[in-house]
Motif scaffolding. Structure first.
Motif, PDB file in Angstrom:
ATOM      1  N   THR A  15      21.417 -16.706  -4.622  1.00  0.00           N
ATOM      2  CA  THR A  15      22.629 -16.652  -4.067  1.00  0.00           C
ATOM      3  C   THR A  15      23.396 -15.481  -4.554  1.00  0.00           C
ATOM      4  O   THR A  15      24.458 -15.633  -5.405  1.00  0.00           O
ATOM      5  CB  THR A  15      23.330 -17.878  -4.382  1.00  0.00           C
ATOM      6  N   ASN A  26      25.703 -13.416  -3.552  1.00  0.00           N
ATOM      7  CA  ASN A  26      27.136 -13.476  -3.410  1.00  0.00           C
ATOM      8  C   ASN A  26      28.065 -14.108  -4.456  1.00  0.00           C
ATOM      9  O   ASN A  26      29.240 -14.136  -4.567  1.00  0.00           O
ATOM     10  CB  ASN A  26      27.314 -14.060  -1.914  1.00  0.00           C
ATOM     11  N   THR A  27      27.182 -15.189  -5.295  1.00  0.00           N
ATOM     12  CA  THR A  27      27.968 -15.676  -6.362  1.00  0.00           C
ATOM     13  C   THR A  27      27.436 -15.045  -7.596  1.00  0.00           C
ATOM     14  O   THR A  27      26.392 -14.908  -7.773  1.00  0.00           O
ATOM     15  CB  THR A  27      27.621 -17.414  -6.328  1.00  0.00           C
ATOM     16  N   THR A  62      32.498 -16.518  -5.379  1.00  0.00           N
ATOM     17  CA  THR A  62      31.563 -17.072  -4.591  1.00  0.00           C
ATOM     18  C   THR A  62      31.438 -16.091  -3.422  1.00  0.00           C
ATOM     19  O   THR A  62      30.837 -16.303  -2.245  1.00  0.00           O
ATOM     20  CB  THR A  62      31.689 -18.234  -4.237  1.00  0.00           C
TER      21      THR A  62
END
Length: 151
Positions: free
Chosen positions: A101, A103-104, A116
């Motif tokens: 992930t 974007n985190t 986040t």
């Protein structure tokens, strides 16, 4: 130093000594020939500005997106280092993507922060941390447990 995940000819280097402050940063350098030659990117400083970079990350799924963490905050590039924008002020020593992930993002110095939304907004994480006497927080993540953050 950070390598492009699919093109080993593209290499980025954060200059200077982000740990001991023995040498100040010129910014981020980029090589398009596997490290034989280097050019400055849009994140360029003079050593008399007394800045350091401690961490450089490349988004593994969108490798034109880069982040630096250092003495002058967190910077982000969305165009392979041509231009950079400061997304967080402060003094940072470490930074990691949440596995799977990107974007985190977790970032730390003497405090722990989390974004986040790819660095647009940041929330300080305080649960379980001491409130004083912290000199530096180092970070680690695990691909085996993406929800685990070690600080």
């Amino acid at each position: 130093i950070a390598f492009h995940p699919t093109n080993s000819s593209l290499v980025y280097a954060a200059s200077g000594d982000g740990d001991g402050n023995n040498t100040y940063s010129l910014g981020v350098l980029k090589s398009t020939d596997g490290g034989s030659n280097w050019k400055t990117t849009g994140l360029s400083w003079n050593v008399t500005q007394y800045r350091t970079i401690s961490k450089l990350l490349i988004n593994p799924t969108s490798p034109d997106i880069l982040y630096t963490a250092g003495s002058n905050g967190i910077y982000k590039s969305t165009d392979a280092g041509n231009t950079w924008n400061q997304v967080k002020t402060g003094n940072f020593k470490d930074m990691e993507f949440k596995p799977g992930t990107p974007n985190t993002i977790y970032a730390s110095g003497t405090e722990l922060w989390k974004s986040t939304d790819a660095g647009a907004n940041w929330t300080q994480l305080t649960n379980g941390f001491p409130t004083s006497g912290i000199r530096r927080i180092a970070l680690a993540v695990s691909v085996n447990n993406a929800n685990a953050l070690y600080a």
